[in-house]
Motif scaffolding. Structure first.
Motif, PDB file in Angstrom:
ATOM      1  N   THR A   1       0.842  -1.187   0.000  1.00  0.00           N
ATOM      2  CA  THR A   1       0.000   0.000   0.000  1.00  0.00           C
ATOM      3  C   THR A   1       0.880   1.241   0.000  1.00  0.00           C
ATOM      4  O   THR A   1       2.100   1.145   0.146  1.00  0.00           O
ATOM      5  N   THR A   2       0.255   2.402  -0.141  1.00  0.00           N
ATOM      6  CA  THR A   2       0.969   3.634   0.167  1.00  0.00           C
ATOM      7  C   THR A   2       0.882   3.865   1.670  1.00  0.00           C
ATOM      8  O   THR A   2       0.068   3.239   2.357  1.00  0.00           O
ATOM      9  N   SER A   3       1.695   4.761   2.176  1.00  0.00           N
ATOM     10  CA  SER A   3       1.745   4.970   3.623  1.00  0.00           C
ATOM     11  C   SER A   3       0.593   5.812   4.143  1.00  0.00           C
ATOM     12  O   SER A   3       0.337   5.834   5.355  1.00  0.00           O
ATOM     13  N   GLU A   4      -0.130   6.517   3.246  1.00  0.00           N
ATOM     14  CA  GLU A   4      -1.212   7.399   3.687  1.00  0.00           C
ATOM     15  C   GLU A   4      -2.442   7.235   2.799  1.00  0.00           C
ATOM     16  O   GLU A   4      -2.998   8.196   2.291  1.00  0.00           O
ATOM     17  N   GLU A   5      -2.870   6.005   2.641  1.00  0.00           N
ATOM     18  CA  GLU A   5      -3.995   5.704   1.768  1.00  0.00           C
ATOM     19  C   GLU A   5      -5.259   6.476   2.155  1.00  0.00           C
ATOM     20  O   GLU A   5      -6.015   6.938   1.299  1.00  0.00           O
ATOM     21  N   GLY A   6      -5.510   6.612   3.447  1.00  0.00           N
ATOM     22  CA  GLY A   6      -6.785   7.158   3.900  1.00  0.00           C
ATOM     23  C   GLY A   6      -6.960   8.643   3.717  1.00  0.00           C
ATOM     24  O   GLY A   6      -8.092   9.152   3.836  1.00  0.00           O
ATOM     25  N   VAL A   7      -5.882   9.382   3.437  1.00  0.00           N
ATOM     26  CA  VAL A   7      -5.992  10.836   3.299  1.00  0.00           C
ATOM     27  C   VAL A   7      -6.964  11.203   2.183  1.00  0.00           C
ATOM     28  O   VAL A   7      -7.815  12.094   2.337  1.00  0.00           O
TER      29      VAL A   7
ATOM     30  N   GLN B   1      -5.995   8.135   9.203  1.00  0.00           N
ATOM     31  CA  GLN B   1      -5.110   7.063   9.660  1.00  0.00           C
ATOM     32  C   GLN B   1      -5.883   5.788   9.965  1.00  0.00           C
ATOM     33  O   GLN B   1      -5.413   4.677   9.693  1.00  0.00           O
ATOM     34  N   ILE B   2      -7.088   5.932  10.510  1.00  0.00           N
ATOM     35  CA  ILE B   2      -7.925   4.756  10.769  1.00  0.00           C
ATOM     36  C   ILE B   2      -8.263   4.061   9.452  1.00  0.00           C
ATOM     37  O   ILE B   2      -8.201   2.822   9.352  1.00  0.00           O
ATOM     38  N   VAL B   3      -8.615   4.842   8.420  1.00  0.00           N
ATOM     39  CA  VAL B   3      -8.912   4.254   7.111  1.00  0.00           C
ATOM     40  C   VAL B   3      -7.675   3.557   6.553  1.00  0.00           C
ATOM     41  O   VAL B   3      -7.750   2.430   6.042  1.00  0.00           O
ATOM     42  N   THR B   4      -6.509   4.212   6.653  1.00  0.00           N
ATOM     43  CA  THR B   4      -5.270   3.609   6.160  1.00  0.00           C
ATOM     44  C   THR B   4      -5.009   2.277   6.844  1.00  0.00           C
ATOM     45  O   THR B   4      -4.723   1.266   6.188  1.00  0.00           O
ATOM     46  N   ASP B   5      -5.107   2.250   8.167  1.00  0.00           N
ATOM     47  CA  ASP B   5      -4.781   1.049   8.927  1.00  0.00           C
ATOM     48  C   ASP B   5      -5.827  -0.044   8.738  1.00  0.00           C
ATOM     49  O   ASP B   5      -5.493  -1.195   8.428  1.00  0.00           O
ATOM     50  N   PHE B   6      -7.086   0.310   8.911  1.00  0.00           N
ATOM     51  CA  PHE B   6      -8.161  -0.682   8.935  1.00  0.00           C
ATOM     52  C   PHE B   6      -8.490  -1.225   7.554  1.00  0.00           C
ATOM     53  O   PHE B   6      -8.748  -2.424   7.393  1.00  0.00           O
ATOM     54  N   VAL B   7      -8.471  -0.367   6.536  1.00  0.00           N
ATOM     55  CA  VAL B   7      -8.912  -0.770   5.194  1.00  0.00           C
ATOM     56  C   VAL B   7      -7.763  -1.256   4.324  1.00  0.00           C
ATOM     57  O   VAL B   7      -7.938  -2.154   3.505  1.00  0.00           O
ATOM     58  N   PHE B   8      -6.569  -0.688   4.493  1.00  0.00           N
ATOM     59  CA  PHE B   8      -5.482  -0.962   3.556  1.00  0.00           C
ATOM     60  C   PHE B   8      -4.291  -1.673   4.204  1.00  0.00           C
ATOM     61  O   PHE B   8      -3.974  -2.812   3.851  1.00  0.00           O
ATOM     62  N   LEU B   9      -3.610  -0.993   5.107  1.00  0.00           N
ATOM     63  CA  LEU B   9      -2.321  -1.477   5.596  1.00  0.00           C
ATOM     64  C   LEU B   9      -2.429  -2.806   6.330  1.00  0.00           C
ATOM     65  O   LEU B   9      -1.723  -3.771   6.005  1.00  0.00           O
ATOM     66  N   CYS B  10      -3.301  -2.877   7.322  1.00  0.00           N
ATOM     67  CA  CYS B  10      -3.374  -4.093   8.141  1.00  0.00           C
ATOM     68  C   CYS B  10      -4.004  -5.276   7.413  1.00  0.00           C
ATOM     69  O   CYS B  10      -3.531  -6.404   7.567  1.00  0.00           O
ATOM     70  N   PRO B  11      -5.042  -5.096   6.587  1.00  0.00           N
ATOM     71  CA  PRO B  11      -5.493  -6.225   5.763  1.00  0.00           C
ATOM     72  C   PRO B  11      -4.417  -6.720   4.803  1.00  0.00           C
ATOM     73  O   PRO B  11      -4.331  -7.916   4.527  1.00  0.00           O
TER      74      PRO B  11
END
Length: 370
Positions: free
Chosen positions: A163-169, A219-229
């Motif tokens: 992913t990118t590091s700031e997907e949720g922005v 950041q929640i979107v980045t972590d929950f939707v992209f990075l951690c999955p």
């Protein structure tokens, strides 16, 4: 009452008490059917919260279509066990019934078409039959329930992922074009995560002090939707024997034209930031890359090319003279033996331990992906 409902009510009461100072002038606030309203007619967030609470209760009611409750969760009535097909729920309306070589199958009618899910094409390849040619399906007794889809089989194949590091922005700031307060962000988190809202808020709220909490939501979107999955899928693939190479694209493009006027992405590695680098398309899109960015793009092109040729982005076999000149940084395979190293794709790309592993551990332990 469930925990998330209680939290919504608590927020409701808090908003009624704290969202306004005590007014002595009766003309400042008026009551209208229980909703607190300003004298200009704008409805307070209290009214909005009531509506959210009501909608969430409505959403929890089962949807009934054509005499049956939908959707049905796997593992319920009709799930296939080791001993063969289970019986249908007698309360459900019958679907189309057909006779096959193996036995009877009952399906479901969708959009004027008969659908039969989960039909076996061979007996399970277990024990002595593993890695052997398929065997015909053994006949079964009773009626097989083919009215709902089964889980897909795990496939072991190599892949680069990341992913990118700031997907949720892009999503948080694109959706909320005005600042979001701590109270409002808590409402949104509660509406989305329900019974998991309290631990999520406890984890993220203390990390952000600015009055505008869109950065927290991003950041929640980045972590929950992209990075951690992404990490979860990579570890599942590694456990299944697949070759997985994980990356995080952590570079902010210097040419802001890549965002087509989305000013909130000018200083962030937003969703899709890696695409012009990966596809070497800067010249086609009329973008300008610095020398360091050209090198980053060349290296990414060679990493993905090596994967296409050899199934390993770090492979040096069949490497072209062009890629040898780029001096590719090592991209270790994502596994416990490598310390779960991730390739940080930036102007000085390097392998590193995942910087948000503790956050992803939190999401995994929360059980929200189960």
């Amino acid at each position: 009452m469930e925990g998330w409902q209680g939290l919504l009510l608590l927020l409701l009461l808090t908003l009624r008490v704290c969202s306004r100072d005590v007014m002595e002038d009766d003309g400042d606030v008026m009551e209208d059917d229980g909703d607190v309203m300003e004298d200009n007619g704008d409805v307070f967030l209290t009214s909005f919260l009531r509506k959210v609470f009501q909608r969430l209760q409505e959403r929890r009611q089962p949807v009934v279509e054509s005499g049956r409750t939908s959707p049905r969760e796997p593992g319920g009535p009709g799930e296939l066990g080791q001993d063969g097909p289970a019986r249908r729920d007698p309360d459900q309306s019958p679907g189309p019934l057909v006779l096959t070589k193996g036995g009877q199958v009952r399906g479901v009618t969708l959009d004027q078409a008969h659908v039969f899910y989960g039909l076996r094409y061979a007996d399970p390849p277990v024990g002595a039959y593993r890695w052997k040619p398929p065997r015909p399906v053994s006949p079964w007794s009773g009626v097989y329930d083919g009215s709902f889809p089964r889980a897909a089989c795990m496939q072991a194949f190599p892949c680069p992922a990341g992913t990118t590091s700031e997907e949720g922005v892009l999503f948080a700031y694109g959706f909320f074009n005005q600042p979001v307060s701590a109270v409002e962000s808590s409402v949104y988190v509660t509406a989305i995560f329900k019974q998991h809202a309290l631990p999520v808020l406890h984890k993220y709220l203390p990390l952000y002090r600015h009055a505008d909490r869109r950065a927290m939501l991003a950041q929640i979107v980045t972590d929950f939707v992209f990075l951690c999955p992404s990490r979860r899928s990579a570890r599942a693939g590694a456990a299944a024997g697949s070759g997985v190479w994980l990356y995080v694209f952590d570079h902010v493009p210097s040419d802001h034209r890549v965002w087509s006027g989305l000013t909130f992405c000018y200083r962030h590695a937003c969703h899709g930031a890696e695409l012009p680098f990966l596809f070497h398309s800067a010249s086609v899109a009329n973008l300008t890359f610095s020398p360091a960015e050209k090198l980053l793009s060349n290296r990414m092109l060679c990493h993905w090319g090596a994967f296409a040729h050899a199934g390993d982005p770090s492979s040096r076999s069949q490497q072209t003279a062009f890629c040898r000149e780029q001096r590719l940084p090592p991209w270790p395979r994502y596994s416990d033996s490598s310390g779960w190293l991730v390739l940080n794709l930036t102007r000085r790309s390097h392998a590193q331990v995942g910087t948000r592993n503790q956050i992803c551990d939190f999401w995994d332990q929360l059980g929200i992906y189960e």
